[in-house]
Design a protein around this motif. Structure first.
Motif, mmCIF file in Angstrom:
data_model
loop_
_atom_site.group_PDB
_atom_site.id
_atom_site.type_symbol
_atom_site.label_atom_id
_atom_site.label_comp_id
_atom_site.label_asym_id
_atom_site.label_seq_id
_atom_site.Cartn_x
_atom_site.Cartn_y
_atom_site.Cartn_z
ATOM 1 N N SER A 268 0.816 -1.214 0.000
ATOM 2 C CA SER A 268 0.000 0.000 0.000
ATOM 3 C C SER A 268 0.853 1.269 0.000
ATOM 4 C CB SER A 268 -0.935 0.010 1.206
ATOM 5 O OG SER A 268 -0.197 -0.028 2.409
ATOM 6 N N LYS A 269 0.272 2.322 -0.500
ATOM 7 C CA LYS A 269 0.983 3.584 -0.677
ATOM 8 C C LYS A 269 1.468 4.158 0.642
ATOM 9 C CE LYS A 269 0.568 8.041 -3.049
ATOM 10 N NZ LYS A 269 -0.313 8.911 -3.871
ATOM 11 N N ASN A 270 0.735 3.908 1.722
ATOM 12 C CA ASN A 270 1.121 4.484 3.007
ATOM 13 C C ASN A 270 2.395 3.872 3.584
ATOM 14 O OD1 ASN A 270 0.276 2.016 3.984
ATOM 15 N ND2 ASN A 270 -1.595 2.786 4.942
ATOM 16 N N LYS A 271 2.922 2.818 2.936
ATOM 17 C CA LYS A 271 4.175 2.209 3.372
ATOM 18 C C LYS A 271 5.395 2.909 2.775
ATOM 19 C CE LYS A 271 2.121 -1.129 5.662
ATOM 20 N NZ LYS A 271 2.197 -1.219 7.135
ATOM 21 N N PHE A 272 5.144 3.882 1.881
ATOM 22 C CA PHE A 272 6.231 4.576 1.199
ATOM 23 C C PHE A 272 6.296 6.031 1.659
ATOM 24 C CE2 PHE A 272 4.986 1.086 -1.470
ATOM 25 C CZ PHE A 272 6.169 0.615 -2.029
ATOM 26 N N LEU A 273 7.464 6.638 1.499
ATOM 27 C CA LEU A 273 7.608 8.059 1.772
ATOM 28 C C LEU A 273 6.769 8.855 0.785
ATOM 29 C CD1 LEU A 273 11.480 8.241 2.335
ATOM 30 C CD2 LEU A 273 9.695 8.274 4.093
ATOM 31 N N ASP A 274 6.296 10.014 1.210
ATOM 32 C CA ASP A 274 5.473 10.847 0.337
ATOM 33 C C ASP A 274 6.208 11.222 -0.936
ATOM 34 O OD1 ASP A 274 3.435 10.747 2.164
ATOM 35 O OD2 ASP A 274 3.935 12.666 3.124
ATOM 36 N N SER A 275 7.548 11.300 -0.854
ATOM 37 C CA SER A 275 8.343 11.704 -2.013
ATOM 38 C C SER A 275 8.556 10.584 -3.029
ATOM 39 C CB SER A 275 9.704 12.223 -1.553
ATOM 40 O OG SER A 275 10.396 11.209 -0.823
ATOM 41 N N TYR A 276 8.182 9.352 -2.658
ATOM 42 C CA TYR A 276 8.411 8.203 -3.542
ATOM 43 C C TYR A 276 7.389 8.197 -4.674
ATOM 44 C CZ TYR A 276 9.910 3.507 -4.889
ATOM 45 O OH TYR A 276 10.408 2.430 -5.575
ATOM 46 N N ASP A 277 7.841 7.904 -5.888
ATOM 47 C CA ASP A 277 6.950 7.851 -7.050
ATOM 48 C C ASP A 277 6.188 6.518 -7.036
ATOM 49 O OD1 ASP A 277 5.638 8.003 -9.439
ATOM 50 O OD2 ASP A 277 7.427 8.195 -10.690
ATOM 51 N N TYR A 278 5.011 6.537 -6.419
ATOM 52 C CA TYR A 278 4.232 5.305 -6.252
ATOM 53 C C TYR A 278 3.716 4.768 -7.580
ATOM 54 C CZ TYR A 278 0.990 1.992 -4.065
ATOM 55 O OH TYR A 278 0.329 0.845 -3.677
#
Length: 425
Positions: free
Chosen positions: A260-270
């Protein structure tokens, strides 16, 4: 439904003592056949196909020989098999079948061969005007005929034949490179549906002849399979998914899904994150060390806790019955292509991808793995543990974790930034 197919065959019997024999109608003839079936000198109750043989004789598929034998290992000719397939009344016919242009079919079998063609089992265009009708039917051709017949019953079987083009086939010949490309698809579907299986030596045996015992079993299996949706057959689903994507993860471990997206830093290109293994299959991967370029051809997951039909079709290839894991882990097997830049040891291979699930450090040492002759890392190492070839391709072993206290995330990144990233939910 199976009973209707079997009943439609009661008028046919294979060769008896070298002469074509036609079984009588049911009733007294059936009773006589049942009596014969119980006295075959060469079909004891312990014979692997005894139940199918007894049933086939009782139903009128076969007759025994005058010496009281059944000859279960005797080969079946192409003309004989075509005659059996022609009598499957629940098998639909093609609207525009190919013409029977064979010039070597005996008179007694011409009509049956034409019907088998109309029902989609035989494709004359695959031959050059001659069926070689009196020759024994090979297992490779049997796989072709039966899977082609399934395509007429359900078009999704036809799609399955296409989907498995790039799959991993659980037969020794596949791993040793001795299975011709022209035979792979039919063999894969025949194995995936359970119509056919490998022998004790783990080979499919495309060139081995098809025996009377095998035919007795295969007709009953075909009757069952033809009434089953391809999507309901786990083994076939695995082979299709591996063919299309490179992994059976979604079939065996569906709890593993896109992280899920919430496992990545906000700056990461999901937008680069994917759960589609095809996007990283056979692509150059970003490595932690620089000893070699790395690609993954296939990734196979095996659940060691299931039994019977719930087991992965790849279980017999990689795992021994005694093998077990702790804390709910699954087995993870990856097929690696390495391009070693200078020299590299086995330990250095283990540093390329720092993952408990996908790591080129070592191969399985199970008895099954060795019997199937699956490429092993030891095949490419010298006595000092250094790779003796620059471009080894072999299978590795790892663990797929579900315990949240362990690393459940699987992450593979390609040079273009595609991030295959899945986690157990």
């Amino acid at each position: 439904m199976r009973r209707r197919i079997i009943s439609s065959l009661t008028a046919f019997a294979l060769l008896t003592g070298g002469v074509a024999a036609i079984a009588g109608t049911m009733g007294n003839s059936s009773a006589k056949a049942a009596q014969d079936a119980s006295t075959f000198k060469d079909v004891p109750a312990s014979h692997w196909a005894s139940t199918a043989i007894y049933s086939a004789v009782e139903q009128g598929y076969f007759k025994g020989y005058t010496d009281g034998t059944f000859k279960p290992g005797a080969p079946v000719t192409k003309a004989e098999m075509a005659s059996i397939l022609a009598r499957l009344t629940d098998q639909p016919e093609l609207q525009t079948p190919e013409a029977n242009n064979f010039t070597d079919v005996p008179e007694w079998a011409k009509s049956s061969v034409s019907t088998a063609i109309a029902k989609g089992f035989i494709h004359p265009s695959s031959y050059k005007g001659k069926l070689d009708a009196k020759a024994p039917l090979s297992r490779g051709e049997m796989a072709d005929w039966l899977t082609q017949g399934l395509c007429v019953v359900n078009s999704d079987y036809g799609q399955a034949l296409s989907d498995v083009t790039n799959t991993v086939i659980p037969a020794k010949e596949y791993f040793t490179g001795k299975l011709a490309d022209s035979q792979k698809n039919a063999v894969a579907v025949a194995l995936g549906t359970g119509l056919m299986s490998v022998a004790n030596d783990k080979t499919f045996g495309v060139d081995r002849t098809t025996t009377r015992a095998e035919v007795a079993v295969l007709i009953a299996r075909y009757a069952s399979t033809s009434q089953t949706k391809p999507s309901d057959i786990q083994g076939l689903n695995e082979l299709r998914q591996v063919g299309l994507t490179g992994t059976n993860l979604s079939v065996i471990a569906p709890r593993y899904q896109k992280t899920s997206k919430n496992k990545f830093l906000d700056s990461y290109d999901y937008s680069k994150v994917t759960d589609d293994f095809f996007q990283v299959r056979n692509k150059n991967l970003v490595t932690a060390t620089n000893y070699a370029e790395v690609k993954i051809r296939n990734w196979i997951i095996v659940n060691p806790y299931t039994v019977s039909s719930k087991r992965s079709i790849f279980y017999p290839v990689f795992v021994d019955e005694k093998d077990s894991l702790l804390r709910g882990s699954y087995f993870s097997f990856a097929e690696f292509d390495l391009n070693i830049k200078d020299s590299m040891t086995q330990l250095q291979a283990g540093s390329l991808l720092q993952s408990p699930s996908i790591n080129p450090l070592k191969s399985p040492n199970s008895k099954s793995f060795l019997e199937y002759s699956v490429p092993h890392i030891n095949d490419f190492l010298n006595s000092k543990g250094t790779f003796k070839v620059k471009n080894p391709t072999y299978w590795s072993t790892g663990l797929l974790h579900f315990d949240k206290s362990l690393t459940t995330q699987v992450k593979i990144v390609t040079y273009d930034g595609t991030d295959f990233n899945v986690t157990s939910n």
